[in-house]
Design a protein around this motif. Structure first.
Motif, mmCIF file in Angstrom:
data_model
loop_
_atom_site.group_PDB
_atom_site.id
_atom_site.type_symbol
_atom_site.label_atom_id
_atom_site.label_comp_id
_atom_site.label_asym_id
_atom_site.label_seq_id
_atom_site.Cartn_x
_atom_site.Cartn_y
_atom_site.Cartn_z
ATOM 1 N N ASN A 49 23.928 44.499 -64.223
ATOM 2 C CA ASN A 49 23.516 43.464 -65.172
ATOM 3 C C ASN A 49 22.994 42.204 -64.497
ATOM 4 O O ASN A 49 22.442 41.331 -65.161
ATOM 5 C CB ASN A 49 24.678 43.104 -66.106
ATOM 6 C CG ASN A 49 24.838 44.126 -67.217
ATOM 7 O OD1 ASN A 49 24.143 45.139 -67.238
ATOM 8 N ND2 ASN A 49 25.761 43.875 -68.140
ATOM 9 N N LYS A 106 19.210 43.634 -64.529
ATOM 10 C CA LYS A 106 18.662 44.427 -65.641
ATOM 11 C C LYS A 106 18.020 43.531 -66.700
ATOM 12 O O LYS A 106 18.626 42.563 -67.150
ATOM 13 C CB LYS A 106 19.771 45.268 -66.280
ATOM 14 C CG LYS A 106 19.279 46.249 -67.341
ATOM 15 C CD LYS A 106 20.451 47.087 -67.864
ATOM 16 C CE LYS A 106 20.003 48.036 -68.965
ATOM 17 N NZ LYS A 106 19.107 49.089 -68.471
ATOM 18 N N MET A 166 17.310 42.555 -70.229
ATOM 19 C CA MET A 166 18.020 42.832 -71.477
ATOM 20 C C MET A 166 17.158 42.649 -72.722
ATOM 21 O O MET A 166 17.555 43.048 -73.808
ATOM 22 C CB MET A 166 19.251 41.931 -71.573
ATOM 23 C CG MET A 166 20.298 42.228 -70.521
ATOM 24 S SD MET A 166 20.960 43.906 -70.683
ATOM 25 C CE MET A 166 22.170 43.893 -69.362
ATOM 26 N N SER A 217 23.443 52.417 -65.231
ATOM 27 C CA SER A 217 23.576 52.892 -66.621
ATOM 28 C C SER A 217 22.592 53.979 -67.006
ATOM 29 O O SER A 217 22.734 54.599 -68.048
ATOM 30 C CB SER A 217 23.384 51.712 -67.574
ATOM 31 O OG SER A 217 22.074 51.176 -67.435
ATOM 32 N N SER A 272 16.824 53.002 -70.192
ATOM 33 C CA SER A 272 17.018 52.577 -71.574
ATOM 34 C C SER A 272 16.090 53.357 -72.492
ATOM 35 O O SER A 272 14.878 53.188 -72.454
ATOM 36 C CB SER A 272 16.740 51.073 -71.698
ATOM 37 O OG SER A 272 16.885 50.657 -73.032
ATOM 38 N N ASN A 330 25.112 46.636 -72.147
ATOM 39 C CA ASN A 330 23.667 46.405 -72.119
ATOM 40 C C ASN A 330 23.099 46.841 -73.461
ATOM 41 O O ASN A 330 23.850 47.106 -74.396
ATOM 42 C CB ASN A 330 23.009 47.130 -70.933
ATOM 43 C CG ASN A 330 23.208 48.638 -70.977
ATOM 44 O OD1 ASN A 330 23.158 49.259 -72.037
ATOM 45 N ND2 ASN A 330 23.438 49.237 -69.819
ATOM 46 N N LYS A 331 21.803 46.918 -73.570
ATOM 47 C CA LYS A 331 21.195 47.235 -74.859
ATOM 48 C C LYS A 331 20.741 48.690 -74.955
ATOM 49 O O LYS A 331 19.847 49.019 -75.733
ATOM 50 C CB LYS A 331 20.025 46.287 -75.135
ATOM 51 C CG LYS A 331 20.473 44.857 -75.420
ATOM 52 C CD LYS A 331 19.284 44.025 -75.848
ATOM 53 C CE LYS A 331 19.680 42.613 -76.177
ATOM 54 N NZ LYS A 331 18.511 41.798 -76.542
ATOM 55 N N GLN A 367 25.624 51.183 -76.724
ATOM 56 C CA GLN A 367 26.092 49.910 -76.188
ATOM 57 C C GLN A 367 25.837 48.871 -77.287
ATOM 58 O O GLN A 367 26.225 49.098 -78.420
ATOM 59 C CB GLN A 367 25.344 49.592 -74.895
ATOM 60 C CG GLN A 367 25.566 50.601 -73.787
ATOM 61 C CD GLN A 367 27.012 50.637 -73.341
ATOM 62 O OE1 GLN A 367 27.633 49.605 -73.106
ATOM 63 N NE2 GLN A 367 27.559 51.827 -73.220
ATOM 64 N N SER A 380 27.225 40.550 -72.747
ATOM 65 C CA SER A 380 27.481 41.439 -73.883
ATOM 66 C C SER A 380 27.329 40.670 -75.181
ATOM 67 O O SER A 380 27.344 39.442 -75.195
ATOM 68 C CB SER A 380 28.899 42.029 -73.818
ATOM 69 O OG SER A 380 29.861 41.071 -74.236
ATOM 70 N N TYR A 433 23.437 37.733 -74.434
ATOM 71 C CA TYR A 433 22.083 38.056 -73.961
ATOM 72 C C TYR A 433 21.269 36.779 -74.121
ATOM 73 O O TYR A 433 21.041 36.307 -75.233
ATOM 74 C CB TYR A 433 21.490 39.213 -74.771
ATOM 75 C CG TYR A 433 22.333 40.465 -74.680
ATOM 76 C CD1 TYR A 433 22.404 41.184 -73.491
ATOM 77 C CD2 TYR A 433 23.084 40.909 -75.769
ATOM 78 C CE1 TYR A 433 23.202 42.319 -73.385
ATOM 79 C CE2 TYR A 433 23.872 42.038 -75.673
ATOM 80 C CZ TYR A 433 23.934 42.740 -74.482
ATOM 81 O OH TYR A 433 24.730 43.863 -74.377
#
Length: 727
Positions: free
Chosen positions: A384, A387, A389, A427, A430, A466-467, A471, A507, A527
């Motif tokens: 994170n 990353k 978001m 992760s 996405s 994360n998104k 999640q 988060s 975020y």
């Protein structure tokens, strides 16, 4: 034949110009009435349903424009194809990504909410959008809800106070805010069909107030219905929720828009208050007749019902009247401003909101702030930390012009330090609607993280959610309360080699913290949008004193949360229905009333300074209905640095005929104080706001007796209590 066509065109053009010339100085209602008389039934119905993914038809022959909308609520979404969900591939649709609404709510600052809405409205206007689909005010009921990050927390009063200025800011630009999702869309799992059963008290006291404030105080121009059912009817055409409450009781004069694909019945859509149907066919005109726009529930099927006399055309006229009123406020308002995009002012607003929304949860031995002038080695560990978001999350995805990562912000601010970075965990890519495992070797990532942690002076573990799907993401809920991707285990190993470790949580939801007693500090960052890393570094370095407060409670374990205390029927339901068995005891109302200790309480947040409430008083001790309680207190900054504190006023009905929560937030105010400075803070509470909703009377009831006014800086930290009498 050609001459005849030209004549018809000229007549149409003249009649169109005459229409608007004649009505230029008339009231909007008269203008609308004249337009409706000139519309054919087919033209009226065309205005009531989509013509593409994000637009509905106008009437070209009368000069009535199309309505264009875009997803929000944190920025203007990238352009989408006409008929598919694919990105259109534009090169000029990058936006400013503003912090998630959980962050905005955590600021407890309505002035920032107005700035947020104004900047977002300017960007939407510049992109020629008439409706921005946001903000969201569904109540935080469970920390598993995948869409909580788009909402404003667990308390109806906080959400009400924060949503109104956002709406005002957006709509000043001639762009309609569209408050969503009306109502009880409190989970993503089975959202498209689950039937919610709850008491009238819970509905009116907890889940409706923010929507009511949006309508009656915010004067919002559009609302989006929810996917789910309530008491057996879908929300987008629910006789009780829409016709009675929204349009009759609250006198909403705007447009009710469906969520995409949330319409289910032509007759109910017509009679139970739906105005604009969007997204019924997810493949548009591209692959099947079934989903073509003319076959929407409010298109040809409704046309046949009107032509047969089953439904009166006046029903359609009322919908068109609302849509035209929306147009006169937006795309037929010739005085609306032009808007602006990606200005420095917008990035500054995004950064300011992020700074004030960040919540300092733990700061053992004053671990924070970290001295940016000190020469030391800082290990920044976690995916994170790098990353992006803004890309995920479902419909709130954004293509931002830039997103400063936490690592980038730390590197920029802490130039005297040696910054080491390791992912530590991964992760996977996405992908909306899918969970894809990372191809990176988990053991290798972990070993590298432990290696750099061992040689660092301090460790900043940047983790959380994360998104991605399952999640913080639209479409389904989280599967676990714990941190994903082996983060808890990784943190445990890091702490073995370096005790000087703090956690930066990214988060939109509460998470389980088995390591809470071992780490030196915890920062909840949400975020944060385009300026994420800069805002985080501002707080970590002490350039900005943190002042955010939690807009929802953090339970120790999932079972402590009210929605999870009554078995499957309460959450997530049995697949068909669910019952809100916790009733009005949502969030801190549940924790306080049931005497369950949360991990971190609603309204909690630390500062680099200290504050003291020295005095508290009211203007009088006895009140009656219609009076206003004037509460004042004196706050002093007893610390060494300038900071902001949020005074929160909770109310307790000492002796009630019905169950009432131990505390209910009824007022708050954020105050800025220099070191050593004192200020007297005045807060007003209308006495009628002390009422509860009576299920028997079907109305609000104010009972006589004693009430406690509890002043503090969180739901658990009460400094002063004043008892008043209500006649």
């Amino acid at each position: 034949m050609k001459k005849l066509s030209i004549v018809i065109f000229l007549i149409t053009l003249i009649s169109s110009n005459e229409l608007f010339a004649q009505t230029n100085n008339e009231s909007v209602d008269n203008k609308i009435e004249k337009i409706i008389k000139q519309l054919t039934l087919k033209e009226k119905l065309d205005m009531c349903h989509a013509q593409s993914k994000f637009s509905s038809k106008g009437v070209a022959r009368l000069g009535i424009p199309e309505l264009w909308m875009s997803d929000g609520p944190h920025g203007v979404r990238t352009e989408i194809d006409w008929d598919t969900w694919s990105h259109a591939g534009w090169t000029n649709d990058s936006c400013t990504a503003f912090p998630a609404l959980t962050c905005l709510a955590a600021s407890f600052n309505p002035d920032l909410s107005y700035k947020y809405g104004k900047a977002l409205g300017e960007e939407a206007r510049y992109r020629k959008k008439d409706i921005i689909l946001g903000p969201g005010v569904n109540i935080y009921r469970t920390p598993l809800n995948g869409r909580n990050f788009e909402y404003m927390g667990e308390d109806p009063y906080l959400a009400s106070k924060m949503v109104v200025p956002y709406i005002h800011g957006v709509q000043e630009n001639g762009v309609a805010a569209c408050v969503k999702h009306y109502v009880l869309n409190n989970q993503e799992h089975w959202r498209d069909h689950i039937n919610v059963e709850l008491s009238d008290r819970a509905l009116y006291e907890i889940y409706l107030p923010a929507f009511k404030a949006a309508v009656q105080e915010g004067h919002v121009w559009s609302l989006m219905g929810a996917y789910n059912q309530v008491r057996g009817q879908y929300c987008c055409h629910n006789e009780f929720l829409v016709n009675k409450i929204l349009k009759k009781d609250w006198e909403f004069d705007g447009v009710l828009v469906t969520d995409w694909g949330a319409t289910h019945d032509t007759k109910q859509a017509a009679l139970y208050g739906l105005d604009l149907e969007m997204g019924t066919g997810t493949d548009g005109l591209t692959s099947s007749l079934k989903n073509a726009y003319d076959n929407y529930f409010m298109a040809n099927p409704l046309l046949k019902m009107v032509e047969s006399g089953e439904i009166n055309e006046s029903v359609i006229d009322e919908k068109v009247e609302r849509i035209l009123r929306l147009m006169f406020r937006t795309n037929m308002n010739k005085t609306r401003p032009f808007g602006s995009m990606n200005s420095q002012q917008h990035f500054d607003v995004a950064r300011e909101i992020a700074q004030e929304g960040i919540v300092l949860l733990k700061n053992k031995n004053k671990f924070f702030p970290i001295d940016p002038e000190k020469v030391q080695t800082i290990a920044v560990i976690g995916e994170n930390a790098t990353k992006m978001m803004s890309l995920g999350g479902g419909s709130s995805e954004l293509k931002t012009i830039h997103e400063i990562s936490p690592l980038e912000g730390i590197q920029k601010r802490f130039k005297n330090a040696t910054i080491l970075h390791a992912m530590g965990y991964a992760s996977g890519p996405s992908v909306y609607g899918k969970v894809i495992d990372s191809k990176l070797n988990a053991d290798s990532l972990k070993n590298e993280a432990i290696k750099i942690a061992a040689k660092a002076d301090i460790v900043l573990f940047v983790g959380g959610l994360n998104k991605n799907h399952h999640q913080d993401c639209e479409g389904d809920d989280r599967k676990s309360f714990s941190l994903p991707f082996g983060q808890d285990d990784l943190l445990s190993e890091i702490l073995k080699v370096n005790k000087n470790t703090a956690v930066v949580l990214v988060s939109g939801n509460a998470v389980k913290m088995p390591w809470v007693n071992q780490v030196k500090g915890i920062v909840q960052t949400w975020y944060l949008g385009s300026e994420s890393g800069n805002a985080l570094a501002d707080v970590l370095s002490g350039d900005v004193n943190p002042s955010g407060k939690l807009p929802f409670s953090f339970p120790v374990k999932l079972e402590d949360n009210a929605a999870h205390s009554f078995g499957e029927i309460s959450y997530p339901g049995d697949g068909t229905k669910q019952e809100y068995k916790e009733d009005i005891l949502v969030g801190y109302r549940w924790f306080d009333t049931k005497k369950i200790k949360p991990l971190y309480a609603f309204g909690f947040g630390l500062s680099y300074s200290e504050f003291d409430m020295t005095k508290a008083s009211v203007n009088k001790k006895e009140y009656k209905s219609g009076d206003v309680i004037s509460v004042s207190c004196e706050m002093k900054n007893t610390g060494k640095v300038k900071g902001k504190e949020v005074i929160q006023v909770y109310v307790n009905d000492v002796k009630s005929s019905v169950l009432r929560p131990l505390k209910e937030l009824k007022a708050f105010k954020k105050v800025s104080l220099n070191s050593g400075e004192s200020k007297t803070v005045n807060i007003e509470i209308p006495v009628n706001k002390l009422a509860f909703y009576d299920d028997v009377k079907k109305d609000w009831k104010l009972e006589p007796g004693q009430f406690k006014l509890m002043l503090g800086t969180s739901s658990k930290n009460i400094s002063k209590t004043i008892i008043i009498e209500v006649e």
